[in-house]
Design a protein around this motif. Structure first.
Motif, PDB file in Angstrom:
ATOM      1  N   MET A   1     -15.480   1.743  18.958  1.00 28.52           N
ATOM      2  CA  MET A   1     -15.484   1.864  17.558  1.00 28.52           C
ATOM      3  C   MET A   1     -15.167   3.273  16.845  1.00 28.52           C
ATOM      4  SD  MET A   1     -15.955  -1.381  16.350  1.00 28.52           S
ATOM      5  CE  MET A   1     -16.856  -0.976  14.808  1.00 28.52           C
TER       6      MET A   1
ATOM      7  N   LEU B   1      -6.311   7.515   7.261  1.00 23.54           N
ATOM      8  CA  LEU B   1      -6.172   6.327   6.885  1.00 23.54           C
ATOM      9  C   LEU B   1      -6.408   6.054   5.100  1.00 23.54           C
ATOM     10  CD1 LEU B   1      -4.661   3.617   9.586  1.00 23.54           C
ATOM     11  CD2 LEU B   1      -3.291   5.431   8.888  1.00 23.54           C
ATOM     12  N   LEU B   2      -7.461   6.184   5.173  1.00 23.82           N
ATOM     13  CA  LEU B   2      -7.885   6.638   3.685  1.00 23.82           C
ATOM     14  C   LEU B   2      -7.783   7.498   3.225  1.00 23.82           C
ATOM     15  CD1 LEU B   2     -11.325   2.858   4.387  1.00 23.82           C
ATOM     16  CD2 LEU B   2      -8.655   3.208   2.933  1.00 23.82           C
TER      17      LEU B   2
ATOM     18  N   GLU C   1      -5.281  -1.819   0.686  1.00 27.26           N
ATOM     19  CA  GLU C   1      -6.035  -1.596   1.819  1.00 27.26           C
ATOM     20  C   GLU C   1      -7.486  -2.068   0.541  1.00 27.26           C
ATOM     21  OE1 GLU C   1      -4.291   0.854   0.376  1.00 27.26           O
ATOM     22  OE2 GLU C   1      -4.070   2.295   1.226  1.00 27.26           O
TER      23      GLU C   1
ATOM     24  N   PRO D   1      -5.625  -1.408  -4.487  1.00 28.32           N
ATOM     25  CA  PRO D   1      -4.482  -0.542  -3.966  1.00 28.32           C
ATOM     26  C   PRO D   1      -4.271  -2.244  -2.877  1.00 28.32           C
ATOM     27  CG  PRO D   1      -6.447   0.572  -3.584  1.00 28.32           C
ATOM     28  CD  PRO D   1      -6.557   0.215  -4.138  1.00 28.32           C
TER      29      PRO D   1
ATOM     30  N   THR E   1       1.755   0.436   8.609  1.00 27.84           N
ATOM     31  CA  THR E   1       0.941   0.375   9.881  1.00 27.84           C
ATOM     32  C   THR E   1       1.191  -0.886  10.992  1.00 27.84           C
ATOM     33  OG1 THR E   1      -0.590  -0.760   8.508  1.00 27.84           O
ATOM     34  CG2 THR E   1      -1.060   1.815   9.388  1.00 27.84           C
TER      35      THR E   1
ATOM     36  N   VAL F   1     -11.736   3.483  16.091  1.00 27.64           N
ATOM     37  CA  VAL F   1     -11.065   3.038  14.488  1.00 27.64           C
ATOM     38  C   VAL F   1     -11.788   3.188  13.544  1.00 27.64           C
ATOM     39  CG1 VAL F   1     -11.854   0.502  14.149  1.00 27.64           C
ATOM     40  CG2 VAL F   1     -10.681   0.788  16.480  1.00 27.64           C
TER      41      VAL F   1
ATOM     42  N   LYS G   1      13.103   1.376 -11.666  1.00 25.73           N
ATOM     43  CA  LYS G   1      13.179   2.343 -10.646  1.00 25.73           C
ATOM     44  C   LYS G   1      11.832   3.181 -10.363  1.00 25.73           C
ATOM     45  CE  LYS G   1      15.979   5.854 -12.439  1.00 25.73           C
ATOM     46  NZ  LYS G   1      17.240   5.537 -12.537  1.00 25.73           N
ATOM     47  N   TYR G   2      10.045   2.471 -11.122  1.00 21.09           N
ATOM     48  CA  TYR G   2       9.020   2.614 -10.695  1.00 21.09           C
ATOM     49  C   TYR G   2       8.313   1.886  -9.527  1.00 21.09           C
ATOM     50  CZ  TYR G   2       9.484   6.395 -13.848  1.00 21.09           C
ATOM     51  OH  TYR G   2      10.056   7.245 -14.861  1.00 21.09           O
TER      52      TYR G   2
ATOM     53  N   THR H   1      -3.592  -3.307 -10.376  1.00 19.05           N
ATOM     54  CA  THR H   1      -3.941  -2.003  -9.576  1.00 19.05           C
ATOM     55  C   THR H   1      -4.977  -1.572  -8.627  1.00 19.05           C
ATOM     56  OG1 THR H   1      -5.625  -2.010 -10.681  1.00 19.05           O
ATOM     57  CG2 THR H   1      -3.368  -1.475 -11.604  1.00 19.05           C
TER      58      THR H   1
ATOM     59  N   PHE I   1      13.348  -0.426 -15.768  1.00 14.75           N
ATOM     60  CA  PHE I   1      12.521   0.271 -15.453  1.00 14.75           C
ATOM     61  C   PHE I   1      11.359  -0.226 -14.072  1.00 14.75           C
ATOM     62  CE2 PHE I   1      12.425   2.532 -19.228  1.00 14.75           C
ATOM     63  CZ  PHE I   1      11.090   3.572 -19.638  1.00 14.75           C
TER      64      PHE I   1
ATOM     65  N   THR J   1     -12.780  -4.761  12.652  1.00 12.98           N
ATOM     66  CA  THR J   1     -12.419  -3.464  12.055  1.00 12.98           C
ATOM     67  C   THR J   1     -10.611  -2.772  12.485  1.00 12.98           C
ATOM     68  OG1 THR J   1     -13.648  -3.057  13.728  1.00 12.98           O
ATOM     69  CG2 THR J   1     -14.565  -2.666  11.863  1.00 12.98           C
TER      70      THR J   1
ATOM     71  N   ILE K   1      -3.964  -2.264   7.697  1.00 13.87           N
ATOM     72  CA  ILE K   1      -4.775  -1.471   6.610  1.00 13.87           C
ATOM     73  C   ILE K   1      -4.009  -0.972   4.924  1.00 13.87           C
ATOM     74  CG2 ILE K   1      -4.473   0.871   7.172  1.00 13.87           C
ATOM     75  CD1 ILE K   1      -7.568   1.527   6.173  1.00 13.87           C
ATOM     76  N   ARG K   2      -2.410  -0.833   6.133  1.00 10.35           N
ATOM     77  CA  ARG K   2      -1.472  -0.053   4.747  1.00 10.35           C
ATOM     78  C   ARG K   2       0.147  -1.578   4.964  1.00 10.35           C
ATOM     79  NH1 ARG K   2       0.070   5.804   4.924  1.00 10.35           N
ATOM     80  NH2 ARG K   2      -2.554   6.471   4.511  1.00 10.35           N
TER      81      ARG K   2
ATOM     82  N   LYS L   1      -1.806   9.401  -3.393  1.00 11.38           N
ATOM     83  CA  LYS L   1      -1.934   9.012  -4.253  1.00 11.38           C
ATOM     84  C   LYS L   1      -2.705   9.749  -5.329  1.00 11.38           C
ATOM     85  CE  LYS L   1      -3.086   4.610  -6.073  1.00 11.38           C
ATOM     86  NZ  LYS L   1      -4.462   3.312  -5.853  1.00 11.38           N
TER      87      LYS L   1
ATOM     88  N   TYR M   1      -8.044  -4.546  11.180  1.00  8.41           N
ATOM     89  CA  TYR M   1      -8.015  -3.954   9.874  1.00  8.41           C
ATOM     90  C   TYR M   1      -7.663  -2.287   9.536  1.00  8.41           C
ATOM     91  CZ  TYR M   1      -9.960  -1.566   5.528  1.00  8.41           C
ATOM     92  OH  TYR M   1      -9.546  -0.854   4.111  1.00  8.41           O
ATOM     93  N   VAL M   2      -7.784  -2.011  11.048  1.00 12.17           N
ATOM     94  CA  VAL M   2      -7.108  -0.868  10.898  1.00 12.17           C
ATOM     95  C   VAL M   2      -5.634  -0.898  11.083  1.00 12.17           C
ATOM     96  CG1 VAL M   2      -7.414  -0.098  13.511  1.00 12.17           C
ATOM     97  CG2 VAL M   2      -7.424   1.827  11.426  1.00 12.17           C
TER      98      VAL M   2
ATOM     99  N   GLY N   1     -10.114   6.315  13.186  1.00 13.90           N
ATOM    100  CA  GLY N   1      -8.477   5.678  11.690  1.00 13.90           C
ATOM    101  C   GLY N   1      -8.709   5.184  10.902  1.00 13.90           C
ATOM    102  N   ILE N   2     -10.102   5.166  10.183  1.00 14.55           N
ATOM    103  CA  ILE N   2     -10.072   3.752   8.986  1.00 14.55           C
ATOM    104  C   ILE N   2     -10.335   5.095   8.339  1.00 14.55           C
ATOM    105  CG2 ILE N   2     -11.206   2.496   7.824  1.00 14.55           C
ATOM    106  CD1 ILE N   2     -11.612   0.679   9.816  1.00 14.55           C
TER     107      ILE N   2
END
Lengths: 635, 218
Positions: free
Chosen positions: B155, B165-166, A455, A453, A217, B158, A634-635, A451, A631, A205, A212-213, B173, A208-209, B161-162
């Motif tokens: 934990m 961020l999510l 994450e 993401p 990150t 963390v 641009k995006y 599509t 196209f 975890t 994540i991006r 979006k 992951y944090v 944080g998750i």
């Protein structure tokens, strides 16, 4: 050598120099970018500098002739490490894709190289993060005084210490029993150890944090994870040098034995260490440099990172061995003290009449006058060299030798916390590169819908790796990890690295590559790069690969077991692997390596029988197609 | 008269010596390592220190066997070595020729071990009673293992944080989706404008690229 294999359609698959300039000016928002150069350098340094610098290099250095080991290490660093690094940086920056994308662009038949990188990154990430879980477990346990590995627990009826602990040491017991709860055989899998599962959860975890991006990150995280180890190493160096006996350790490390240079194993180990230390062939470095701006000076970066990596290895070796020297001196003093005590008590000499300096004299005297008493005393031989060369590699170094040294230092919990935070940061920054080497190829392969993401990709990778990694939380987990370490992270990487070189130099074409580099950094790579890329590095890689393969295949496969019933307890006992393990070894080492030809074959079949379906990368050269491209930019 | 007293003294000493024999059944050997424990601040072992030892041991015996008044003379010491180790036995106060049994002596020493140690500024290791192993200190075992606490903290951080961020990426979006129709408008304008500028230098502006309908929203 002007050898170039035919490669039709290459221009259609890769962006041209003009396209690259346009993309640079319009700042295509599709692909992530580094916030600044420092982030990129820190991420690459973090990926390259890992646990191997701390616990593999010092051992190799000391066992292969100390200071003399620097010679093969530096030579191979320059001839093998730097060229390969420059190659990966340049090709990633030029083709602006992750590992699968890059090799697919060069030639669709080479997609297997990218897939092999993906598989190897996945397998290595699985077991590497388990080591991170172990480090976290020790870190969590460092916040108490006295440290849990400094005492043996009492046995059931409280008359004495637990037998296993009394026969070995407190640190051994804590590692093998309270952490791993290891079984005596790889076949006895035991059950899942709940505390290990929790540690694994926390490791995955936390990873992951941070991932994540993607680099958004991790780019922030590396400011800490890549710099903190150096701070801690310096603190330990200062602390270590003030401890008694540290200079002994450093002398032991660097005392040169020039005869070792004649031993081919020294050169083989140096070459392998350089290769693995640079985290080449994982695909992560290619990914990272694809986020650079097109005119980034990758040549300078390659040289800089290589130098940093080499220096870090030497620096951490010095620090580690200063602490090991301290521990060895403590053990020697304890051993001598015990012997002197026994002698004094047996012969009733007043205190301080026997010291370390006259111990030998007096022992000889007493042996002549009353040998039977001396025999009955069971005096131990105290050998400083033995203590210095004890268990100084791999997990044994971190979790047994170093922890033992820490409990002998004043303010132990502080040093324990610092040490394990340092190991954690070293490993975490390497895991960033591993995750990058798994997630980006998965996105490129379009296995899952586009599509989704980033994450989700990252989360799925972490979840699946965690699920498979639960095997390491079994009682036999340590043996499985050693298996993975020996076979998944060794031969496939050498094969992939070799294929990368051949692909870039002879399939992509060294001329085109030279032009690309000239376009990117302003001057053509000089004669050093030409010679090393074309001839020297591939030859060295073949040598290392062949020798490695031969040594692995010829030696009988054994693993070291912690077994209370063994004669050699508490030393680990070598035991041969059961036969089903050979299948697993073949899967670990063979599947990634064979993925390269297998995928080429698969693509060949695909092309032959389904010709009309091949509209993947070939763009038609019309105006409407060009507008399509504007196209997407641009995006 | 004086000869009688002298004779009795000699007898008692002789008896005492007979009672106290090294490796005899009801005694223990004591070994002190003063220099090891105290280094430079070590005191010299002399008769006064021996007197203190005998007194401390008498105190321990009194604590153990209540009612009986042990005196310094009940603790008999022999076989002193330069190592500073000696053998001692304990005689019963009621009958000086009878020794107190081994188990009682062991119990007494065990109970008052701490007090005996501190009288001499020594520890279990440096003041050894050979044959009486020190009671091992139980390892500290807190109720909640501390590692669980640290694990919980990590934990928690963390997890927070998750979630942050999510959530922020979902919010981003959504914001992007809301802004997209506005963005498209602005983009259309700029694109048309650039075409217009280049067309001014090149030739006739081709209106077919612009969409009149969208301008009227301004």
């Amino acid at each position: 050598m002007k050898l170039k294999l035919p490669n039709p359609g290459l221009d259609n698959r890769i962006p041209s120099h003009g396209d690259l300039e346009k993309m640079e000016k319009e700042e295509a928002g599709d692909r992530p970018k580094w916030d600044n150069k420092a982030q990129y350098l820190l991420t690459c340094v973090g990926f390259c500098v890992g646990l191997g610098n701390v616990w593999r290099f010092p051992y190799l250095c000391q066992s292969h002739g100390g200071g003399a080991f620097m010679i093969p290490f530096l030579i191979l660093l320059v001839l093998e490490g730097i060229p390969l690094l420059h190659l990966e940086f340049a090709i990633g920056q030029r083709l602006r894709k992750g590992s699968v994308g890059v090799w697919r662009s060069i030639n669709p038949y080479l997609t297997g190289v990218g897939i092999a990188s993906l598989i190897v990154s996945f397998l290595v990430g699985m077991y590497y993060n388990t080591i991170m879980a172990w480090i976290m477990w020790y870190l969590f346990n460092s916040f108490q005084n006295p440290l849990p590995w400094s005492q043996c627990p009492l046995n059931a009826n409280r008359t004495g210490l637990v037998e296993e602990c009394a026969r070995s040491t407190t640190v051994d017991y804590f590692w093998y029993r309270e952490t791993l709860n290891t079984s005596a055989d790889i076949e006895e899998s035991g059950g899942l150890q709940w505390w290990m599962v929790l540690a694994l959860v926390s490791a995955w975890t936390l990873l992951y944090v941070c991932c994540i991006r993607g680099i958004e990150t991790t780019g922030k995280a590396v400011y800490i994870t890549s710099t903190l180890p150096y701070v801690v190493l310096t603190i330990f160096l200062i602390r270590g040098l003030t401890l008694k006996g540290s200079v002994e350790g450093i002398k032991f490390l660097f005392t040169p034995d020039v005869n070792e240079l004649m031993n081919p194993a020294t050169w083989l180990d140096a070459g392998a260490q350089v290769f693995y230390s640079f985290s080449l062939a994982f695909g992560g470095l290619i990914s990272f440099s694809s986020y650079n701006s097109i005119h980034n000076n990758c040549e300078q970066d390659a040289v800089l990172i290589s130098i940093i990596n080499g220096c870090t290895s030497v620096y951490s070796a010095t620090v580690i061995y200063s602490i090991i020297g301290f521990r060895a001196t403590q053990k020697y003093d304890d051993c001598m003290g015990n012997n002197i005590f026994k002698l004094m008590n047996a012969f009733n000499y007043p205190e301080n009449t026997i010291t370390e300096s006259n111990y030998d004299q007096i022992l000889v005297q007493l042996n002549q006058t009353s040998p039977h008493i001396i025999q009955g005393l069971d005096l131990q031989t105290c050998d400083m060299q033995f203590f210095l060369s004890q268990g100084v590699e791999g997990t044994g170094l971190a979790f047994i030798v170093f922890t033992e040294a820490i409990i002998k230092m004043p303010f132990s919990p502080l040093w324990a916390v610092l040490f394990f935070i340092m190991l954690f940061c070293l490993g975490l920054s390497t895991m960033f590169g591993n995750i990058e080497g798994v997630v980006v190829p998965l996105q490129d392969l379009r296995v899952l819908p586009r599509t989704w993401p980033k994450e989700v990709f990252c989360g799925l990778t972490c979840l699946i790796s965690f699920a498979f990694g639960l095997i390491f939380a079994l009682r036999s987990g340590n043996y499985w990890l050693a298996l993975f370490d020996n076979f998944a992270g060794s031969i496939p990487l050498l094969v992939i690295g070799f294929c990368e070189m051949i692909a870039v130099i002879y399939i992509y074409g060294v001329d085109r590559f030279n032009e690309d580099i000239e376009f990117m950094i302003g001057h053509k790579p000089n004669i050093f790069w030409q010679v090393t890329w074309r001839v020297v590095s591939p030859v060295i890689m073949i040598f290392i690969l062949v020798f490695y393969f031969v040594t692995q295949v010829t030696k009988s496969l054994t693993y070291l077991v912690w077994d209370q019933e063994a004669e050699s307890f508490p030393t680990l006992e070598p035991r041969p692997y059961p036969s089903f393990v050979y299948v697993i070894i073949f899967i670990l080492a063979g599947v990634p390596s064979l993925a390269i030809p297998a995928f080429a074959f698969f693509k060949f079949i695909q092309k032959k029988c389904c010709k009309q379906k091949d509209y993947s990368e070939n763009t038609v050269d019309t105006i409407s197609a060009k507008i399509q491209m504007t196209f997407s930019v641009k995006y | 008269m004086f000869e009688k007293i002298f004779f009795l003294l000699c007898l008692s000493t002789a008896l005492a010596e007979q009672l106290c024999r090294p490796e005899a059944s009801d005694g223990y050997r004591v070994r002190l390592s003063i220099k090891t424990a105290l280094g430079d601040e070590a005191y010299v072992w002399n008769d006064n220190e021996m007197f203190l030892f005998r007194a401390t041991l008498a105190f321990a015996m009194r604590n153990q066997i209540s009612g009986q008044e042990f005196e310094v003379s009940n603790i008999i010491v022999c076989d002193e070595t330069p190592r500073v180790s000696f053998w001692f036995v304990v005689t019963s106060p009621q009958n000086t020729s009878q020794l107190v049994d081994k188990e009682s002596v062991e119990e007494a020493v065990r109970k008052s071990r701490n007090r005996i140690n501190s009288a001499f500024l020594l520890t279990d290791k440096t003041l050894e009673f050979i044959g009486i192993p020190p009671t091992l200190a139980a390892p500290v075992n807190p109720d909640t293992p501390p590692w669980l606490i640290v694990f919980g903290l990590v934990m928690g951080a963390v997890g927070a944080g998750i979630i942050v961020l999510l959530a922020s990426s979902v919010v981003q979006k959504k914001r992007k989706n809301d802004e997209k129709p506005d963005d498209e408008e602005i983009d259309e304008e700029t694109r048309v404008k650039t075409v217009e500028n280049s067309a001014a230098s090149e030739g006739i502006y081709n209106r077919s690229f612009s969409d009149d309908e969208r301008f009227t929203h301004m």
